[in-house]
Design an enzyme around this catalytic site. Sequence first.
Site, PDB file in Angstrom:
ATOM      1  CB  SER A 256      -0.962  -0.052   1.189  1.00 53.41           C
ATOM      2  OG  SER A 256      -1.997   0.868   1.029  1.00 53.41           O
TER       3      SER A 256
ATOM      4  CG  ASP B 262      -7.085  -2.473  -3.129  1.00 53.04           C
ATOM      5  OD1 ASP B 262      -7.732  -1.796  -2.307  1.00 53.04           O
ATOM      6  OD2 ASP B 262      -5.855  -2.623  -3.065  1.00 53.04           O
TER       7      ASP B 262
ATOM      8  CG  HIS C 104      -5.742  -2.627   0.490  1.00 51.16           C
ATOM      9  ND1 HIS C 104      -5.137  -1.934  -0.535  1.00 51.16           N
ATOM     10  CD2 HIS C 104      -5.096  -2.264   1.622  1.00 51.16           C
ATOM     11  CE1 HIS C 104      -4.171  -1.175  -0.039  1.00 51.16           C
ATOM     12  NE2 HIS C 104      -4.120  -1.365   1.264  1.00 51.16           N
TER      13      HIS C 104
END
Length: 687
Positions: free
Chosen positions: A538, A624, A659
């Site tokens: 991320s 995501d 995610h």
Amino acid sequence: MPDSAPTTAPRAAKRDHTITHHGITVEDPYAWLRDPGYPEVSDADVLDYLKAENAFYEAQMEPQKPLVDQLFKEMRGRIKEDDSSVPQKDGDWLYWTEFEEGGEYAKYYRKPSAGGEAQLYLDCPALAEGHEYFRLNDIAISEDGRLAAYSVDTNGAERFTVYIKDLATGALLPDVIEDTNTGLIWAAGDTMLVYGRANENWRVDRILVHQLGDDAAQDREIYYEPQIGFTANPGQSSNREWLILATGDHATSEVRLLPISDPFADPILVKERKDGVEYSADLHGDTLFIWTNDEHVNFRLATAPLANPGQWTTLIPGSDDFYLTGFDLFCDFYVIEGRKEGLDQIEIRYYDDRDRAEPIAFPEAAYSAGMGNNPEWAMERLRIGYNSMVTPDTVYDYDVAARTLTTLKTREIPSGYDASQYATQRLLIPARDGTNIPVSILYRNDRVDGGPLHLYGYGAYGLATPPGFSTSRFSLVDRGMAYAIAHIRGGDEMGRAWHDAGKLEHRTNTFNDFVDVGRGLVERGFTTTGQISASGGSAGGELMGAVLNQAPELFGAVVAHVPFVDVLNTMLDESLPLTPGEWPEWGNPLTDKSAFEHLLSYSPYDQTSAQDYPPLFVTAGLNDPRVTYWEPTKWVAKLRDVKTDENLLMLKTNMGAGHGGKSGRFEGLRETAEEAAFILWQLGLTQ
């Protein structure tokens, strides 16, 4: 796009596309990889490219399958499959979770605290059947213990559906609530459920009340947040007498209170929002306790009378030495948590003696510790979690009166674990501006100096990366690697100022810190240039992209999970779920030319250039909502076009996840094994 042979790296077409802001034009030839129908992805060209990348990934990894299987077997062998949590009392019941052998998901149990038979009240393996992805977000048991409200996501998009179960009969009520994305709070004598609903942009801007038995379309709004970028969230006070409606972004917050017996009462505003001021609140009797950074960057704890909630009086002042990260209220005492010199601290405090502070002592010099599940108002023993890089997760009960820790459970490693074979150190390595960056490092006692080393980092949003325990790391460490965590600026390990020094115009400190830690580890003889593998996800994936552009020669293999690498374009698109709320962290390039120029100067996608890059493994999730799939996809496409080396570059897109990658204990663990196999393969450690 025509099908690509699995052994041939796909090449995405370049299509003319530019953006212009503040008189600056930026080319974006891979913008077409964003499906115009998103969040539905159905464009044939986009899907064909993603499938071609996945086919290439599978072909490249096929020879490593025996290694992946071996690593997966090792990692799974360190997990107690038929495991259970330590039961905790809440009202008339004891609650705990259990995993069955081979089970991907937990089962939730309870039994009367006075004695009786165990009751399986939520069977997640059964709920997950038929779904490629499954995630339980929240469970809320009604005060009378009769009903369980729970929310689930079955595709990774983080839009949760709420169901309500009658625990006496096992039947589901007809009530179903779609598109939630917060916790669930029972109110009005267990006749109402309070929750937050995500709008079309995946932002929670409304808090609603569901009346049991009504159609969810009739749910009534008790709070609406008009400010784009602010997210609303319902909670409850520790004594369960008040609803706490909080709203805010990464820099500013505001809180309202409602009696939990009447969620439609007029709300009490604690204090109006002020840019840059964060606060949270809880109640003990008629006294508000407020955690806030209004006077000191490391926060203070204040009190106020409920009758005058905005009149704050300092109880514990802010400190340069102690970073106050939060507090918990109980009937007879309260607890503060924080960090001193980067290490977790827990202190017991008393309402009738503000000078009485009882810190809890922990046995190691470097560790991670925090409050566990402590649901009741009148607690005599506190549940505390503890671990370190060499000490497995440990659950303690802390007797507040006796000031003693009792071990309730230490994570069992079925395949065996001997802590004496390993060593851990905490180093300080100076960055180029002279700031000392803490580094936690784990290695075997028999490791040879100068060997390969894995370096992990995150460094964003004020989220610390604790020096905790991970069983999967030992598959690298037992093969001669050291494992290091760089506690770089952008996190808050060393206080809130540590976060501030890694955001907005100071963002590049984060990248410089990581590179300088890597070079410092080489200088200290822990490893050599080119023998460092690195990983981050991320915002930590953004870190990977930036450090690769800056110092590619330092690394021998890099893994970037769902990397936030198309920073400029994402921050320009206020229709994306997170963008407006992220501006306080990254800057708003729509309105601020300097922010546009700064983001452009380091955005990994935009700064990818014609140079050699090390072997790189990139992941994405089609569903995501946080880092959209096209960010890593565009980055890989550009890298394939411009990089000057022949090193391996792979993109793996989870077509049915979001995610966090695949759900479930072992499906997720296999992905960890794939990452480890890639690292060992590229560093030449597969023998």
